[in-house]
Structure formats: C-alpha cells, structure tokens
Design a protein around this motif. Sequence first.
Motif, PDB file in Angstrom:
ATOM      1  N   THR A   1       0.840  -1.192   0.000  1.00 14.76           N
ATOM      2  CA  THR A   1       0.000   0.000   0.000  1.00 14.76           C
ATOM      3  C   THR A   1       0.876   1.243   0.000  1.00 14.76           C
ATOM      4  N   LYS A   2       0.338   2.281  -0.591  1.00 12.90           N
ATOM      5  CA  LYS A   2       1.057   3.557  -0.589  1.00 12.90           C
ATOM      6  C   LYS A   2       0.810   4.271   0.724  1.00 12.90           C
ATOM      7  N   GLU A   3       1.834   4.901   1.218  1.00 12.13           N
ATOM      8  CA  GLU A   3       1.672   5.719   2.413  1.00 12.13           C
ATOM      9  C   GLU A   3       1.381   7.145   1.970  1.00 12.13           C
ATOM     10  N   HIS A   4       0.398   7.742   2.615  1.00  7.73           N
ATOM     11  CA  HIS A   4       0.022   9.110   2.281  1.00  7.73           C
ATOM     12  C   HIS A   4       0.377  10.022   3.440  1.00  7.73           C
ATOM     13  N   ALA A   5       1.009  11.102   3.138  1.00  9.95           N
ATOM     14  CA  ALA A   5       1.325  12.105   4.152  1.00  9.95           C
ATOM     15  C   ALA A   5       0.292  13.216   4.036  1.00  9.95           C
ATOM     16  N   VAL A   6      -0.267  13.589   5.155  1.00  9.45           N
ATOM     17  CA  VAL A   6      -1.240  14.675   5.178  1.00  9.45           C
ATOM     18  C   VAL A   6      -0.517  15.929   5.638  1.00  9.45           C
ATOM     19  N   LEU A   7      -0.655  16.978   4.874  1.00 10.63           N
ATOM     20  CA  LEU A   7       0.003  18.237   5.188  1.00 10.63           C
ATOM     21  C   LEU A   7      -1.042  19.232   5.658  1.00 10.63           C
ATOM     22  N   TYR A   8      -0.883  19.718   6.870  1.00  9.05           N
ATOM     23  CA  TYR A   8      -1.764  20.747   7.397  1.00  9.05           C
ATOM     24  C   TYR A   8      -1.006  22.058   7.358  1.00  9.05           C
ATOM     25  N   MET A   9      -1.615  23.067   6.759  1.00  8.05           N
ATOM     26  CA  MET A   9      -0.961  24.362   6.674  1.00  8.05           C
ATOM     27  C   MET A   9      -1.790  25.389   7.412  1.00  8.05           C
ATOM     28  N   LYS A  10      -1.121  26.217   8.140  1.00 10.15           N
ATOM     29  CA  LYS A  10      -1.778  27.356   8.760  1.00 10.15           C
ATOM     30  C   LYS A  10      -1.220  28.576   8.055  1.00 10.15           C
ATOM     31  N   ILE A  11      -2.088  29.251   7.326  1.00  3.37           N
ATOM     32  CA  ILE A  11      -1.662  30.423   6.576  1.00  3.37           C
ATOM     33  C   ILE A  11      -2.281  31.640   7.242  1.00  3.37           C
ATOM     34  N   ILE A  12      -1.444  32.543   7.690  1.00  2.00           N
ATOM     35  CA  ILE A  12      -1.931  33.772   8.307  1.00  2.00           C
ATOM     36  C   ILE A  12      -1.821  34.866   7.262  1.00  2.00           C
ATOM     37  N   VAL A  13      -2.972  35.401   6.884  1.00  2.00           N
ATOM     38  CA  VAL A  13      -3.024  36.402   5.826  1.00  2.00           C
ATOM     39  C   VAL A  13      -3.853  37.574   6.314  1.00  2.00           C
ATOM     40  N   SER A  14      -3.368  38.750   6.097  1.00  2.00           N
ATOM     41  CA  SER A  14      -4.139  39.940   6.415  1.00  2.00           C
ATOM     42  C   SER A  14      -5.288  40.043   5.425  1.00  2.00           C
ATOM     43  N   VAL A  15      -6.450  40.481   5.907  1.00  2.00           N
ATOM     44  CA  VAL A  15      -7.603  40.638   5.016  1.00  2.00           C
ATOM     45  C   VAL A  15      -7.320  41.717   3.978  1.00  2.00           C
ATOM     46  N   GLN A  16      -6.377  42.606   4.263  1.00  2.00           N
ATOM     47  CA  GLN A  16      -6.035  43.647   3.305  1.00  2.00           C
ATOM     48  C   GLN A  16      -5.268  43.080   2.102  1.00  2.00           C
ATOM     49  N   THR A  17      -4.709  41.866   2.232  1.00  2.00           N
ATOM     50  CA  THR A  17      -4.034  41.226   1.109  1.00  2.00           C
ATOM     51  C   THR A  17      -5.109  40.833   0.106  1.00  2.00           C
ATOM     52  N   LYS A  18      -5.069  41.411  -1.085  1.00  2.00           N
ATOM     53  CA  LYS A  18      -6.138  41.176  -2.057  1.00  2.00           C
ATOM     54  C   LYS A  18      -5.963  39.876  -2.832  1.00  2.00           C
ATOM     55  N   HIS A  19      -4.750  39.576  -3.268  1.00  2.00           N
ATOM     56  CA  HIS A  19      -4.492  38.376  -4.064  1.00  2.00           C
ATOM     57  C   HIS A  19      -3.352  37.599  -3.430  1.00  2.00           C
ATOM     58  N   LEU A  20      -3.499  36.286  -3.416  1.00  2.00           N
ATOM     59  CA  LEU A  20      -2.474  35.439  -2.818  1.00  2.00           C
ATOM     60  C   LEU A  20      -2.409  34.143  -3.607  1.00  2.00           C
ATOM     61  N   ARG A  21      -1.205  33.680  -3.877  1.00  2.00           N
ATOM     62  CA  ARG A  21      -1.020  32.386  -4.538  1.00  2.00           C
ATOM     63  C   ARG A  21      -0.220  31.511  -3.579  1.00  2.00           C
ATOM     64  N   VAL A  22      -0.740  30.320  -3.300  1.00  2.00           N
ATOM     65  CA  VAL A  22      -0.090  29.396  -2.376  1.00  2.00           C
ATOM     66  C   VAL A  22       0.187  28.096  -3.120  1.00  2.00           C
ATOM     67  N   THR A  23       1.457  27.735  -3.211  1.00  2.00           N
ATOM     68  CA  THR A  23       1.834  26.470  -3.837  1.00  2.00           C
ATOM     69  C   THR A  23       1.807  25.394  -2.766  1.00  2.00           C
ATOM     70  N   ILE A  24       0.929  24.396  -2.945  1.00  2.00           N
ATOM     71  CA  ILE A  24       0.819  23.337  -1.943  1.00  2.00           C
ATOM     72  C   ILE A  24       1.689  22.132  -2.288  1.00  2.00           C
ATOM     73  N   GLU A  25       2.017  21.989  -3.561  1.00  2.00           N
ATOM     74  CA  GLU A  25       3.007  21.008  -4.013  1.00  2.00           C
ATOM     75  C   GLU A  25       3.335  21.348  -5.455  1.00  2.00           C
ATOM     76  N   LYS A  26       4.343  20.717  -5.992  1.00  2.00           N
ATOM     77  CA  LYS A  26       4.773  21.026  -7.349  1.00  2.00           C
ATOM     78  C   LYS A  26       3.605  20.849  -8.322  1.00  2.00           C
ATOM     79  N   GLY A  27       3.281  21.926  -9.022  1.00  2.00           N
ATOM     80  CA  GLY A  27       2.200  21.884 -10.002  1.00  2.00           C
ATOM     81  C   GLY A  27       0.814  22.161  -9.443  1.00  2.00           C
TER      82      GLY A  27
END
Length: 115
Positions: A1-27
């Motif tokens: 069986t394949k082992e799956h890693a679960v990634l939990y991210m806590k992203i703190i973003v100011s509401v004043q930030t209008k646009h944000l791009r977050v790369t969660i993995e390659k692609g």
Amino acid sequence: TKEHAVLYMKIIVSVQTKHLRVTIEKGKTLGIKTLAMADDLTPAGEREVFFELNGQLRSVFIRDKEASKELHIHPKAEKNNKSQVGAPMPGTVMEVRVKVGDSVEKGAALVVLSA
C-alpha cells in the motif's frame, strides 16, 4: 500500500491582502482573492470573510482577536439544561405570564423584562 502524508498548513493572511497564490506542491497552486469582510461580530467574536478560492466563491468565519477583546459573552442559559430558558437581553423580570403546569406554544411570551 502507498503511504500518504497529510500536510496541514496554517496560513496567516491579512484581510487587506487582495491576491495570494499558495503552492501546496509542485504543479498545484491555490489562487486566493479576498473580496470582503463583515462588519458585525458573531457572539463568538468571529467575522465572516468572503473570498474566491481558484475562482469559487467561499466564506469562512475567522476569530477577530482584536475586536473580541472588547466583546463580553454572557451565556443566556446552560446549554444542556432543558429547564432553563435564555433571555434575549439582561434585565429584571417585571411580570410572569405563565404558571407551573401551563402548556405554552413556541414563541409565546413567558415573561416581561425591563432593561
């Protein structure tokens, strides 16, 4: 069986930030665009924030730590005690309109309060 890693991210973003791009993995990149924030606080000290996630409209309730410092939460009744009824405001009971054993309909006035 394949082992799956679960990634939990806590992203703190100011509401004043209008646009944000977050790369969660390659692609795989999330596009987040802040749209608006509610003015009113919930009783729990949260604000609803509206945003687009990869073009899909979303909203989330976020605790406003600064505003909730001034928020005083007073429980209206014990949540699990079915013999208690919460009052809509603090005040003094001026009149009781029912007696022990009376049947009451949902929404019926039980007492008169004075603030």
